[in-house]
Design a protein around this motif. Structure first.
Motif, PDB file in Angstrom:
ATOM      1  N   LEU A 144      -1.735  -5.770 -23.600  1.00 45.40           N
ATOM      2  CA  LEU A 144      -0.468  -5.602 -24.336  1.00 45.40           C
ATOM      3  C   LEU A 144      -0.673  -6.046 -25.778  1.00 45.40           C
ATOM      4  N   SER A 145       0.130  -5.486 -26.671  1.00 44.87           N
ATOM      5  CA  SER A 145       0.065  -5.939 -28.065  1.00 44.87           C
ATOM      6  C   SER A 145       0.525  -7.377 -28.119  1.00 44.87           C
ATOM      7  N   VAL A 146       0.158  -8.078 -29.180  1.00 49.96           N
ATOM      8  CA  VAL A 146       0.522  -9.490 -29.284  1.00 49.96           C
ATOM      9  C   VAL A 146       2.031  -9.652 -29.194  1.00 49.96           C
ATOM     10  N   LYS A 147       2.761  -8.842 -29.949  1.00 50.71           N
ATOM     11  CA  LYS A 147       4.206  -9.026 -29.933  1.00 50.71           C
ATOM     12  C   LYS A 147       4.795  -8.707 -28.567  1.00 50.71           C
ATOM     13  N   ASN A 148       4.381  -7.568 -28.010  1.00 50.74           N
ATOM     14  CA  ASN A 148       4.911  -7.201 -26.690  1.00 50.74           C
ATOM     15  C   ASN A 148       4.553  -8.229 -25.623  1.00 50.74           C
ATOM     16  N   GLY A 149       3.313  -8.684 -25.711  1.00 52.25           N
ATOM     17  CA  GLY A 149       2.879  -9.695 -24.743  1.00 52.25           C
ATOM     18  C   GLY A 149       3.710 -10.963 -24.887  1.00 52.25           C
ATOM     19  N   PHE A 150       3.871 -11.380 -26.116  1.00 55.02           N
ATOM     20  CA  PHE A 150       4.641 -12.605 -26.343  1.00 55.02           C
ATOM     21  C   PHE A 150       6.079 -12.441 -25.885  1.00 55.02           C
ATOM     22  N   GLU A 151       6.662 -11.287 -26.192  1.00 55.36           N
ATOM     23  CA  GLU A 151       8.058 -11.088 -25.791  1.00 55.36           C
ATOM     24  C   GLU A 151       8.190 -11.115 -24.271  1.00 55.36           C
ATOM     25  N   LEU A 152       7.228 -10.484 -23.608  1.00 52.88           N
ATOM     26  CA  LEU A 152       7.262 -10.479 -22.141  1.00 52.88           C
ATOM     27  C   LEU A 152       7.241 -11.912 -21.597  1.00 52.88           C
ATOM     28  N   ILE A 153       6.260 -12.665 -22.093  1.00 52.97           N
ATOM     29  CA  ILE A 153       6.119 -14.042 -21.601  1.00 52.97           C
ATOM     30  C   ILE A 153       7.357 -14.870 -21.940  1.00 52.97           C
ATOM     31  N   TRP A 154       7.794 -14.762 -23.179  1.00 54.36           N
ATOM     32  CA  TRP A 154       8.961 -15.535 -23.610  1.00 54.36           C
ATOM     33  C   TRP A 154      10.171 -15.228 -22.742  1.00 54.36           C
ATOM     34  N   ARG A 155      10.388 -13.939 -22.481  1.00 56.85           N
ATOM     35  CA  ARG A 155      11.554 -13.567 -21.667  1.00 56.85           C
ATOM     36  C   ARG A 155      11.377 -14.017 -20.214  1.00 56.85           C
ATOM     37  N   ASN A 156      10.158 -13.929 -19.740  1.00 51.38           N
ATOM     38  CA  ASN A 156       9.896 -14.437 -18.388  1.00 51.38           C
ATOM     39  C   ASN A 156      10.256 -15.919 -18.291  1.00 51.38           C
ATOM     40  N   ILE A 157       9.787 -16.676 -19.276  1.00 50.91           N
ATOM     41  CA  ILE A 157      10.035 -18.115 -19.252  1.00 50.91           C
ATOM     42  C   ILE A 157      11.530 -18.407 -19.383  1.00 50.91           C
ATOM     43  N   ALA A 158      12.174 -17.704 -20.317  1.00 52.74           N
ATOM     44  CA  ALA A 158      13.614 -17.888 -20.498  1.00 52.74           C
ATOM     45  C   ALA A 158      14.343 -17.578 -19.191  1.00 52.74           C
ATOM     46  N   HIS A 159      13.954 -16.486 -18.590  1.00 56.19           N
ATOM     47  CA  HIS A 159      14.584 -16.083 -17.337  1.00 56.19           C
ATOM     48  C   HIS A 159      14.414 -17.161 -16.275  1.00 56.19           C
ATOM     49  N   TYR A 160      13.191 -17.680 -16.193  1.00 57.26           N
ATOM     50  CA  TYR A 160      12.915 -18.734 -15.205  1.00 57.26           C
ATOM     51  C   TYR A 160      13.757 -19.975 -15.482  1.00 57.26           C
ATOM     52  N   LYS A 161      13.758 -20.412 -16.717  1.00 56.98           N
ATOM     53  CA  LYS A 161      14.455 -21.659 -17.044  1.00 56.98           C
ATOM     54  C   LYS A 161      15.953 -21.540 -16.846  1.00 56.98           C
ATOM     55  N   LEU A 162      16.470 -20.359 -17.049  1.00 59.67           N
ATOM     56  CA  LEU A 162      17.923 -20.221 -16.970  1.00 59.67           C
ATOM     57  C   LEU A 162      18.396 -19.793 -15.592  1.00 59.67           C
ATOM     58  N   ASN A 163      17.467 -19.397 -14.754  1.00 62.94           N
ATOM     59  CA  ASN A 163      17.874 -19.008 -13.395  1.00 62.94           C
ATOM     60  C   ASN A 163      17.366 -19.975 -12.337  1.00 62.94           C
ATOM     61  N   GLN A 164      16.116 -20.378 -12.495  1.00 64.61           N
ATOM     62  CA  GLN A 164      15.578 -21.380 -11.566  1.00 64.61           C
ATOM     63  C   GLN A 164      15.859 -22.756 -12.168  1.00 64.61           C
ATOM     64  N   ILE A 165      17.141 -22.998 -12.396  1.00 63.64           N
ATOM     65  CA  ILE A 165      17.495 -24.201 -13.154  1.00 63.64           C
ATOM     66  C   ILE A 165      16.974 -25.468 -12.502  1.00 63.64           C
ATOM     67  N   GLU A 166      17.123 -25.561 -11.195  1.00 70.17           N
ATOM     68  CA  GLU A 166      16.699 -26.800 -10.529  1.00 70.17           C
ATOM     69  C   GLU A 166      15.211 -27.060 -10.739  1.00 70.17           C
ATOM     70  N   GLU A 167      14.404 -26.026 -10.479  1.00 62.58           N
ATOM     71  CA  GLU A 167      12.964 -26.197 -10.634  1.00 62.58           C
ATOM     72  C   GLU A 167      12.614 -26.528 -12.089  1.00 62.58           C
ATOM     73  N   ALA A 168      13.228 -25.791 -12.996  1.00 62.89           N
ATOM     74  CA  ALA A 168      12.926 -25.995 -14.414  1.00 62.89           C
ATOM     75  C   ALA A 168      13.332 -27.398 -14.851  1.00 62.89           C
ATOM     76  N   ASN A 169      14.474 -27.838 -14.340  1.00 69.89           N
ATOM     77  CA  ASN A 169      14.960 -29.155 -14.701  1.00 69.89           C
ATOM     78  C   ASN A 169      14.004 -30.245 -14.196  1.00 69.89           C
ATOM     79  N   PHE A 170      13.510 -30.053 -12.989  1.00 69.35           N
ATOM     80  CA  PHE A 170      12.561 -31.026 -12.454  1.00 69.35           C
ATOM     81  C   PHE A 170      11.296 -31.094 -13.310  1.00 69.35           C
ATOM     82  N   LEU A 171      10.760 -29.917 -13.622  1.00 68.92           N
ATOM     83  CA  LEU A 171       9.551 -29.883 -14.445  1.00 68.92           C
ATOM     84  C   LEU A 171       9.794 -30.533 -15.797  1.00 68.92           C
ATOM     85  N   SER A 172      10.975 -30.284 -16.336  1.00 66.19           N
ATOM     86  CA  SER A 172      11.300 -30.843 -17.645  1.00 66.19           C
ATOM     87  C   SER A 172      11.307 -32.367 -17.590  1.00 66.19           C
TER      88      SER A 172
END
Lengths: 193, 193, 193, 193
Positions: free
Chosen positions: A80-108
């Motif tokens: 993937l291009s750098v920007k596309n790759g970064f956007e994918l990862i960023w959105r994946n992480i955002a999605h995880y943190k905002l949906n798997q709140i419990e898990e994300a909160n624990f890790l935090s």
DNA sequence: CATGAATGAGTGTTCATTCAT
DNA sequence: TATGAATGAACACTCATTCAT
């Protein structure tokens, strides 16, 4: 020769109970007795699956880190291009943190409090972000991403999501799809050349 | 006609000991007995100055929040331009977080862990940032700052500093004057229109 | 037509492990789990061979008592003169205590600590010395041995060997062949008329 | 500035309770909770007076050794003749072992079981017999006592009393005044030249 | 005001024993 | 027969807090 075998269900139940209690009561009010009760086993049973409390926390941390990283790099490919790759990862992480709140909160919590997981596990957990670091390095070589420390890149693009997650968990704030796009733009603008 | 009165010295010594122990050993290994010993008083004496352990933590939190905010708004005046005002505040905060590492680290723990300070103290602590929120609101009215939630503004400008502080405390990373300017530019670029 | 039967090997392994652990770690640090591990079996297997921990200790005691007594009366015959018979037995016992140190040490613990083996086993164990008591009685009838309680005879001739064994085990003292002869002379002088 | 002071009564009550329970139930069934209950204090209180269970046992051992040695050398003076001095000490020890049965029994357990008191305390406890060793040395120089290891002297004169005490405690045997004189004669004959 | 002793409730962990296979 | 998983009860010890001075 026959015997009962270690049930993975119990192990999972114990990990889930620990996650729940540490998140909601804090590490200092998540005693083994409560964890056992919540998992529906005897306190002594915990010690069949885990060496001691620290080991239980460590394993919980590492497994959640791994599942976080799986989520973070879902559908990611190095072509993937750098920007596309970064956007994918960023959105994946955002999605995880905002949906798997419990898990994300624990890790935090684990990542913020020096005394929760031991140094070895923390180092082990760090490895999970490697593909993102690789992508950034590539972006810097290609002249697309600012030539600054990855710590700064992380601080200004990924770390803010932890704050949004915390606010979301406290119902102080809700991230909409629009917000999310704005947030990504902020993140990207921050690091792109 | 000197009367015996609660000695502020002891109070301060207790707060300092608590800060030190919570930061270095974690909340779960900062017992009242150790705090007392470190402050050079008897355990019973703690209860003359504080209602109980939670109260001790709460007060420590609030006083550090206050001193943080004092530092944050040092030399700030409402007649400064939005950009200049923001830069002043941002640099003040950065300076505080990277120099008063112990205090900043304690506050960071309290803000990240739901169970450390009670809700009332947390709400009280939030007020300390009001002048920054006011500045942002003014900036939005003047069309200088993006019209997005202050949570996002905070997440992308101030919150990253917490990560840099943590890395600094762990000796994983050191912020130079150059870095700091880059970091501010990132912050400002993120929120300016 | 081999049938599955209780393996004596495992029984012996369990007894050996128990002896070793009780001697070296003390009764209070010789848990069934360690005994099992050392014997190379599962903890549950112990309960096939022994009713419970007390029974395991009791049986170990009785079997060692029996093997002790076998050693004590090796080559003994009732037609030996009182002195020769006594010397034979005394030397046999000395030899056992100073060479089979582990076994002797275990027996010594059991005999000294009221709570280790239960009363029934202790009484059973006492019977093993009968031939010596008979010899003493004969000696008294023949006017060769002092007419005092066998408890005193035992206390002054046999019991001292337990002390020498303990010292030997602790490397505080080593008994030579000369010492041994002196010791026997002492013992004999004490009880002969 | 005023405060409650550590009560020696409680310390003594704890030591007494420990002695009683170790003697009657064995070390492995003398838990801190029972000791506390018997002494009439909370389990936590034990830790004000003793560092931990081992320390409690060690102190109990050392104090009993000291009081044993005080009894052993009561009225003893170096200007006594070797025989008179030895008889005095021997009778003192016999008297102690046969009357202070509980204390003597506890010391006997500690001396026989390697794992009860730690090596340091055992070494410390050994010092208490020094005057007897000195007396023996003098006797050997004066040509009155056999020139053999003090371990043998001890084994054949003092150690037998431990057996008699055990039998007395078990009501298997009672030592009369006549017996005692016979026993002393045996002891003296054993070591005199 | 200040103290060290005192404590009931609780901590993490281990144990002898039983269960299910 | 033999097993490893499972456990309730117990263990040594600690804690936040109160008491008595």
């Amino acid at each position: 020769m026959a015997k009962r075998t270690k049930s993975n269900e119990k192990r999972i139940a114990l990990l889930n109970a620990t996650l729940y209690l540490v998140n909601n009561n804090g590490f200092h009010d998540a005693p083994m007795s409560k964890i056992a009760k919540m998992a529906g086993v005897s306190p002594a049973t915990i010690y069949i699956y885990f060496e001691n409390k620290q080991d239980l926390i460590n394993q919980l941390y590492l497994e959640n880190k791994a599942s976080f990283s799986e989520a973070a790099f879902k559908d990611y490919a190095v072509n993937l291009s750098v920007k596309n790759g970064f956007e994918l990862i960023w959105r994946n992480i955002a999605h995880y943190k905002l949906n798997q709140i419990e898990e994300a909160n624990f890790l935090s919590q684990c990542d913020n409090i020096a005394t929760m997981v031991d140094e070895e596990s923390r180092q082990e957990g760090l490895k999970n972000l490697q593909p993102l670091l690789d992508l950034w390095e590539r972006g810097q070589k290609e002249g697309i991403i600012k030539n600054i420390s990855p710590y700064l890149l992380y601080a200004y693009t990924i770390y803010p999501l932890a704050f949004l997650m915390t606010m979301q968990k406290r119902n102080d704030f809700e991230l909409t799809e629009t917000n999310l796009s704005e947030a990504f733009d902020s993140a990207w603008n921050t690091i792109k050349i």
